[in-house]
Motif scaffolding. Structure first.
Motif, short mmCIF file in Angstrom:
data_model
loop_
_atom_site.label_atom_id
_atom_site.label_comp_id
_atom_site.label_asym_id
_atom_site.label_seq_id
_atom_site.Cartn_x
_atom_site.Cartn_y
_atom_site.Cartn_z
N LEU A 151 21.79 -8.31 24.29
CA LEU A 151 20.85 -9.39 24.60
C LEU A 151 21.54 -10.73 24.36
CD1 LEU A 151 17.11 -9.49 23.78
CD2 LEU A 151 18.50 -11.42 23.11
N ASP A 152 21.55 -11.57 25.39
CA ASP A 152 22.16 -12.90 25.28
C ASP A 152 21.12 -13.98 25.57
OD1 ASP A 152 24.79 -12.02 24.79
OD2 ASP A 152 25.16 -11.70 26.93
N GLY A 153 21.51 -15.22 25.26
CA GLY A 153 20.64 -16.34 25.59
C GLY A 153 21.07 -17.59 24.85
N PRO A 154 20.53 -18.74 25.26
CA PRO A 154 20.88 -19.99 24.59
C PRO A 154 20.20 -20.14 23.23
CG PRO A 154 19.26 -20.37 26.32
CD PRO A 154 19.62 -18.92 26.39
N ALA A 155 20.60 -21.15 22.47
CA ALA A 155 20.04 -21.41 21.15
C ALA A 155 18.53 -21.64 21.23
CB ALA A 155 20.72 -22.62 20.53
N GLY A 156 17.79 -20.99 20.35
CA GLY A 156 16.35 -21.20 20.27
C GLY A 156 15.54 -20.41 21.28
N SER A 157 16.20 -19.52 22.04
CA SER A 157 15.44 -18.74 23.03
C SER A 157 14.66 -17.61 22.36
CB SER A 157 16.36 -18.18 24.11
OG SER A 157 17.36 -17.36 23.55
N GLY A 158 15.01 -17.30 21.10
CA GLY A 158 14.29 -16.26 20.37
C GLY A 158 15.12 -15.01 20.14
N LYS A 159 16.42 -15.09 20.41
CA LYS A 159 17.28 -13.90 20.32
C LYS A 159 17.16 -13.19 18.96
CE LYS A 159 21.09 -16.14 20.90
NZ LYS A 159 20.55 -17.50 20.99
N SER A 160 17.36 -13.95 17.87
CA SER A 160 17.40 -13.32 16.54
C SER A 160 16.04 -12.75 16.16
CB SER A 160 17.83 -14.32 15.46
OG SER A 160 19.00 -14.95 15.84
N SER A 161 15.02 -13.61 16.22
CA SER A 161 13.70 -13.15 15.74
C SER A 161 13.16 -12.02 16.61
CB SER A 161 12.72 -14.33 15.69
OG SER A 161 12.70 -14.99 16.93
N VAL A 162 13.34 -12.13 17.92
CA VAL A 162 12.82 -11.11 18.83
C VAL A 162 13.62 -9.81 18.68
CG1 VAL A 162 12.50 -10.49 21.27
CG2 VAL A 162 11.81 -12.76 20.45
N SER A 163 14.96 -9.91 18.61
CA SER A 163 15.78 -8.69 18.49
C SER A 163 15.45 -7.95 17.21
CB SER A 163 17.27 -9.03 18.47
OG SER A 163 17.63 -9.67 19.65
N LYS A 164 15.28 -8.70 16.13
CA LYS A 164 14.97 -8.06 14.83
C LYS A 164 13.63 -7.31 14.93
CE LYS A 164 16.24 -10.40 10.93
NZ LYS A 164 16.04 -11.36 9.85
N ALA A 165 12.64 -7.95 15.52
CA ALA A 165 11.32 -7.33 15.64
C ALA A 165 11.36 -6.11 16.58
CB ALA A 165 10.30 -8.36 16.15
N VAL A 166 12.13 -6.22 17.66
CA VAL A 166 12.25 -5.11 18.61
C VAL A 166 12.93 -3.93 17.92
CG1 VAL A 166 13.42 -4.38 20.73
CG2 VAL A 166 12.20 -6.56 20.68
#
Ligand SMILES: Nc1ncnc2c1ncn2[C@@H]1O[C@H](COP(=O)(O)OP(=O)(O)O)[C@@H](O)[C@H]1O
Ligand SMILES: Nc1ccn([C@@H]2O[C@H](COP(=O)(O)OP(=O)(O)O)[C@@H](O)[C@H]2O)c(=O)n1
Length: 221
Positions: free
Chosen positions: A8-23
């Motif tokens: 999963l990639d994306g720019p800063a603040g797109s939600g990568k960390s928080s969303v990936s952790k929850a997923v």
């Protein structure tokens, strides 16, 4: 059996960390935050008073970079040697220099090998790895590849909410400058062939998680 790899990639603040952790929590997967390694190296360089713009010195610092990260979404930590730097790597002084070290090719080669080893070593059935070049460079053969986007406005509002001590203007200009610097190294604004885009601009946080889970389950079941 080889773990299922979700990139999963994306720019800063797109939600990568928080969303990936929850997923990862929902699917019983591991979670790999690759940006944390670049941040940890930036912290290591500041801690040793190395000039972040001196490429040779940055490459040399890899010899003493004793990095470890937790990939269990419920036990996330980032360490260099005995120092727990989980919170320190989010400080603006680290964020300010991270792009400088991330552009160094030898740093990227070194860290990409670390990421691939961590992914293969997971004890869980799958791992979701997030960053800027996971879908294209680190794991182009991943079972599922996702680009998580959001408008610049939404991303800035989210990052400002996380950094209440910084002024909104400061946060916005730093985020914009980092995106510009980072996009010279990896293209994380357009989806490569076979990469599914999830745009979170108009989604609530839980809806973004649902959308990413849906993409993963539809491609792995
Ligand atoms: N719809 C949404 N999708 C993703 N994140 C959201 C959303 N709405 C609010 N947020 C918040 O925005 C922030 C995104 O930060 P983060 O996950 O660190 O992004 P990144 O890792 O891409 O920089 C988090 O605090 C998250 O809770
Ligand atoms: N795969 C990756 C991940 C991060 N990075 C670098 O590491 C920095 C920090 O990444 P991050 O994911 O923690 O940043 P945020 O998007 O969470 O703000 C980025 O600004 C990039 O310079 C990278 O070059 N490649």
């Amino acid at each position: 059996m080889n773990p299922i790899i979700v990139a999963l990639d994306g720019p800063a603040g797109s939600g990568k960390s928080s969303v990936s952790k929850a997923v990862a929590r929902r699917l019983g997967f591991a979670y790999l935050d690759t940006g944390a390694a670049y941040r940890a190296l930036a912290w290591h360089i500041l801690n040793n008073a190395i000039d972040a713009s001196d490429e040779a010195a940055v490459v040399d610092s890899l010899r003493t970079f004793d990095y470890s990260i937790g990939t269990d979404p419920d036990h996330y930590f980032v360490r260099v040697g005995a120092d727990d730097i989980t919170d320190a790597i989010r400080e603006p002084r680290v964020t300010a220099v991270v792009s400088l070290i991330a552009r160094v090719p030898a740093v990227r080669v070194h860290l990409n090998n670390v990421f691939r080893s961590l992914m293969q070593a997971t004890p869980k059935p799958g791992i979701i790895a997030e960053g800027r070049d996971i879908t294209t460079v680190v794991a182009p053969d991943a079972s599922v590849r996702i680009l998580l986007t959001a408008s610049e406005e939404a991303r800035m509002a989210r990052r400002s909410a996380e950094l209440p001590t910084e002024t909104q203007a400061n946060t916005a200009s730093q985020l914009r400058a980092r995106d510009v610097a980072d996009s010279r190294v990896s293209d994380f604004m357009t989806a490569a062939d076979g990469v599914v885009t999830v745009d979170s601009t108009l989604l609530a946080y839980e809806e973004t998680i649902d959308a990413v889970v849906e993409v993963i389950t539809s491609r792995t079941s």
